[in-house]
Design an enzyme around this catalytic site. Structure first.
Site, PDB file in Angstrom:
ATOM      1  N   ALA A  93       3.176  -7.134  34.911  1.00 55.82           N
ATOM      2  CA  ALA A  93       3.914  -6.665  33.733  1.00 55.82           C
ATOM      3  C   ALA A  93       3.520  -7.402  32.458  1.00 55.82           C
ATOM      4  O   ALA A  93       3.786  -6.925  31.354  1.00 55.82           O
ATOM      5  CB  ALA A  93       5.415  -6.816  33.981  1.00 55.82           C
ATOM      6  N   GLY A 100       0.378  -8.080  31.868  1.00 53.98           N
ATOM      7  CA  GLY A 100      -1.025  -7.709  31.633  1.00 53.98           C
ATOM      8  C   GLY A 100      -1.149  -6.539  30.681  1.00 53.98           C
ATOM      9  O   GLY A 100      -0.146  -5.986  30.204  1.00 53.98           O
ATOM     10  N   HIS A 130     -12.465   5.075  44.219  1.00 53.02           N
ATOM     11  CA  HIS A 130     -12.444   4.822  42.766  1.00 53.02           C
ATOM     12  C   HIS A 130     -13.513   3.763  42.493  1.00 53.02           C
ATOM     13  O   HIS A 130     -13.229   2.569  42.364  1.00 53.02           O
ATOM     14  CB  HIS A 130     -11.056   4.329  42.342  1.00 53.02           C
ATOM     15  N   ASP A 174     -10.107   8.902  36.597  1.00 54.80           N
ATOM     16  CA  ASP A 174     -11.415   9.533  36.811  1.00 54.80           C
ATOM     17  C   ASP A 174     -11.295  11.053  36.612  1.00 54.80           C
ATOM     18  O   ASP A 174     -12.164  11.687  36.024  1.00 54.80           O
ATOM     19  CB  ASP A 174     -11.909   9.245  38.237  1.00 54.80           C
TER      20      ASP A 174
HETATM   21  P1  NAD Z   1      -4.771  -7.967  33.050  1.00 56.45           P
HETATM   22  O1  NAD Z   1      -5.612  -9.148  33.410  1.00 56.45           O
HETATM   23  O2  NAD Z   1      -4.511  -7.673  31.607  1.00 56.45           O
HETATM   24  O3  NAD Z   1      -3.361  -8.083  33.763  1.00 56.45           O
HETATM   25  C1  NAD Z   1      -3.234  -8.333  35.118  1.00 56.45           C
HETATM   26  C2  NAD Z   1      -1.884  -8.950  35.319  1.00 56.45           C
HETATM   27  O4  NAD Z   1      -1.628  -9.006  36.715  1.00 56.45           O
HETATM   28  C3  NAD Z   1      -1.798 -10.402  34.801  1.00 56.45           C
HETATM   29  O5  NAD Z   1      -0.710 -10.522  33.906  1.00 56.45           O
HETATM   30  C4  NAD Z   1      -1.579 -11.224  36.057  1.00 56.45           C
HETATM   31  O6  NAD Z   1      -0.765 -12.361  35.848  1.00 56.45           O
HETATM   32  C5  NAD Z   1      -0.895 -10.184  36.962  1.00 56.45           C
HETATM   33  N1  NAD Z   1      -0.920 -10.527  38.368  1.00 56.45           N
HETATM   34  C6  NAD Z   1      -1.906 -11.117  39.096  1.00 56.45           C
HETATM   35  N2  NAD Z   1      -1.514 -11.317  40.362  1.00 56.45           N
HETATM   36  C7  NAD Z   1      -0.250 -10.841  40.454  1.00 56.45           C
HETATM   37  C8  NAD Z   1       0.706 -10.794  41.487  1.00 56.45           C
HETATM   38  N3  NAD Z   1       0.446 -11.300  42.697  1.00 56.45           N
HETATM   39  N4  NAD Z   1       1.914 -10.261  41.230  1.00 56.45           N
HETATM   40  C9  NAD Z   1       2.207  -9.766  40.008  1.00 56.45           C
HETATM   41  N5  NAD Z   1       1.348  -9.800  38.969  1.00 56.45           N
HETATM   42  C10 NAD Z   1       0.132 -10.336  39.195  1.00 56.45           C
HETATM   43  O7  NAD Z   1      -5.430  -6.698  33.780  1.00 56.45           O
HETATM   44  P2  NAD Z   1      -5.188  -5.171  33.452  1.00 56.45           P
HETATM   45  O8  NAD Z   1      -6.189  -4.726  32.456  1.00 56.45           O
HETATM   46  O9  NAD Z   1      -3.761  -4.917  33.191  1.00 56.45           O
HETATM   47  O10 NAD Z   1      -5.646  -4.510  34.848  1.00 56.45           O
HETATM   48  C11 NAD Z   1      -4.840  -4.662  35.996  1.00 56.45           C
HETATM   49  C12 NAD Z   1      -5.566  -4.069  37.216  1.00 56.45           C
HETATM   50  O11 NAD Z   1      -5.678  -2.652  37.076  1.00 56.45           O
HETATM   51  C13 NAD Z   1      -6.987  -4.578  37.408  1.00 56.45           C
HETATM   52  O12 NAD Z   1      -7.242  -4.811  38.793  1.00 56.45           O
HETATM   53  C14 NAD Z   1      -7.834  -3.433  36.918  1.00 56.45           C
HETATM   54  O13 NAD Z   1      -9.133  -3.441  37.488  1.00 56.45           O
HETATM   55  C15 NAD Z   1      -7.009  -2.262  37.385  1.00 56.45           C
HETATM   56  N6  NAD Z   1      -7.278  -0.980  36.761  1.00 56.45           N
HETATM   57  C16 NAD Z   1      -7.359   0.114  37.578  1.00 56.45           C
HETATM   58  C17 NAD Z   1      -7.591   1.360  37.029  1.00 56.45           C
HETATM   59  C18 NAD Z   1      -7.671   2.581  37.918  1.00 56.45           C
HETATM   60  O14 NAD Z   1      -8.040   3.658  37.415  1.00 56.45           O
HETATM   61  N7  NAD Z   1      -7.353   2.520  39.198  1.00 56.45           N
HETATM   62  C19 NAD Z   1      -7.765   1.501  35.655  1.00 56.45           C
HETATM   63  C20 NAD Z   1      -7.659   0.349  34.848  1.00 56.45           C
HETATM   64  C21 NAD Z   1      -7.406  -0.886  35.411  1.00 56.45           C
HETATM   65  C1  LMR Z   2     -11.508   1.924  35.182  1.00 54.46           C
HETATM   66  O1  LMR Z   2     -11.919   2.866  35.869  1.00 54.46           O
HETATM   67  O2  LMR Z   2     -11.637   1.914  33.939  1.00 54.46           O
HETATM   68  C2  LMR Z   2     -10.810   0.776  35.848  1.00 54.46           C
HETATM   69  O3  LMR Z   2     -10.884   0.894  37.237  1.00 54.46           O
HETATM   70  C3  LMR Z   2     -11.270  -0.555  35.386  1.00 54.46           C
HETATM   71  C4  LMR Z   2     -12.683  -0.851  35.866  1.00 54.46           C
HETATM   72  O4  LMR Z   2     -12.914  -1.967  36.345  1.00 54.46           O
HETATM   73  O5  LMR Z   2     -13.537   0.019  35.750  1.00 54.46           O
END
Ligand code: NAD
Ligand code: LMR
Length: 352
Positions: A35, A37, A210, A182
């Site tokens: 939350a 992040g 993904h 995607d």
């Molecule tokens: P970020 O680094 O800004 O935030 C991540 C947050 O997760 C941090 O605040 C961290 O403290 C927290 N965190 C870590 N371990 C945790 C735990 N055990 N419990 C609760 N919180 C925890 O990263 P972001 O940009 O917000 O991205 C978050 C995730 O989403 C990444 O793994 C990223 O690759 C993924 N993501 C996936 C997609 C998708 O399409 N599936 C798209 C974008 C991002």
């Molecule tokens: C995305 O598709 O943008 C996310 O999964 C973040 C990444 O690592 O590509």
């Protein structure tokens, strides 16, 4: 363990007042991990504004973070309060999964480390896999009986697999992983290519993982009323431009922006949740990675794989009976091979 509760009196009063109206539905308890992040920051405000469940459903937000990020999450909670969202019933911040997931109806598992330039999403398995084992166990123990979960943290398919296996009492069809970003990317790319509006693009589907090995499939799509297969027949464009543009878009955003996609990921999460809870349009579908309870299209049972899926408002179901041509078969098999390798890697780590 720190457990922090943020009073949210004004919102509570307003929510209590509106809930007396017969049109209001019971509140949904939504837990957002990560939350503090960047994805979380984009997601939480829209969730509190009613973007997921509509204007007749109050939302209780549970913000789950690691101890060192709780203070930042508290700051986010302060900002949420300051918006005076009428639908925001209350907010709790915690670093304890047994508190954060208590009675939760919808778990949005975003919290995990994002990749850096040069990494693939699977490189995050070691860093992130254990998070989803712990959270799966906590959801199993304390979430609502009909909890649904969306895994966003990467590598999201295999993290969802880990969480689902660690939650033996939660039916496997309540788990999903996000490939809607995607899907939305594919819709925009084909709309731009065909010179039509995104609203004229239907039945695009993301198959597999993904990852860069995903298969964005146009073979069953309609694009401005024309069959997607007509566009896919231009193999130079379909294989040389469209598929890599969609599959590598995350890496491209990371390279250009310096951090991975965030607002677009939050937006896709909201689309995913809305279509799951409200149902997909008749004749259309969404893309989502879901648990294979048996073999579908040659994808073995026991993986979390993306398919074209429909929702009746309760359950996500794979669209069956689609013809899979030779080219699609090869792309799907490549992506599924990667999912099997990831599953074997987390098995070797003792996470499943
Ligand atoms: P970020 O680094 O800004 O935030 C991540 C947050 O997760 C941090 O605040 C961290 O403290 C927290 N965190 C870590 N371990 C945790 C735990 N055990 N419990 C609760 N919180 C925890 O990263 P972001 O940009 O917000 O991205 C978050 C995730 O989403 C990444 O793994 C990223 O690759 C993924 N993501 C996936 C997609 C998708 O399409 N599936 C798209 C974008 C991002
Ligand atoms: C995305 O598709 O943008 C996310 O999964 C973040 C990444 O690592 O590509």
């Amino acid at each position: 363990m720190v457990e922090l509760r943020r009073g949210c009196d004004r919102q509570r009063l307003v929510a209590a007042a509106v809930s007396t109206l017969s049109t209001m539905k019971p509140p949904m308890t939504v837990t957002v991990t990560g939350a503090a992040g960047m994805c979380g920051y984009s997601l939480l405000f829209r969730a509190a504004a009613g973007a997921m469940f509509g204007e007749d459903t109050p939302v209780r937000l549970r913000l789950l973070e690691v101890p060192q990020a709780v203070r930042v999450a508290e700051g986010v909670a302060m900002e949420l309060e300051d918006c005076a969202f009428p639908l925001l019933a209350d907010i709790e911040v915690s670093d304890d999964p047994l508190v954060g997931f208590r009675d939760c109806d919808l778990a949005l598992l975003v919290g995990a480390w994002p990749r850096r330039v040069g990494q693939e999403r699977a490189d995050l398995l070691n860093a992130n896999g254990h998070i989803f084992a712990t959270q799966g166990q906590a959801i199993n123990e304390v979430a609502a009986d009909d909890v649904r979960a969306v895994v966003v943290g990467n590598p999201c398919n295999t993290n969802a697999l880990i969480a689902a296996i660690n939650a033996p009492d939660v039916p496997r069809d309540r788990w999903s992983a996000l490939t809607r970003l995607d899907h939305n990317r594919a819709v925009t790319r084909i709309a731009q290519h065909a010179g039509v509006s995104v609203s004229e693009v239907h039945r695009v589907a993301i198959w597999g993982n993904h990852s860069a090995a995903q298969y964005p499939n146009l073979m069953h799509a309609t694009i401005g009323g024309r069959p997607g297969a007509e566009y896919a027949a231009d193999r130079r464009w379909f294989r040389g431009e469209f598929i890599p543009d969609v599959a590598e878009r995350g890496a491209r955003v990371l390279e250009v922006r310096g951090t991975s996609s965030q607002a677009s990921a939050a937006d896709a999460t909201i689309d995913h949740v809305r279509d799951w809870y409200f149902g997909t349009e008749p004749g259309d579908w969404m893309s989502a990675a879901i648990w294979t309870d048996r073999e579908y299209y040659g994808v073995p049972a026991g993986l979390v794989c993306s398919f074209p899926v429909t929702s009746d408002g309760e359950r996500l179901s794979v669209v069956e009976g689609l013809e899979i041509d030779e080219l699609s078969r090869a792309y799907i098999d490549r992506s599924v091979t990667e999912l099997i390798e990831e599953r074997d890697a987390v098995r070797a780590l003792g996470l499943i």
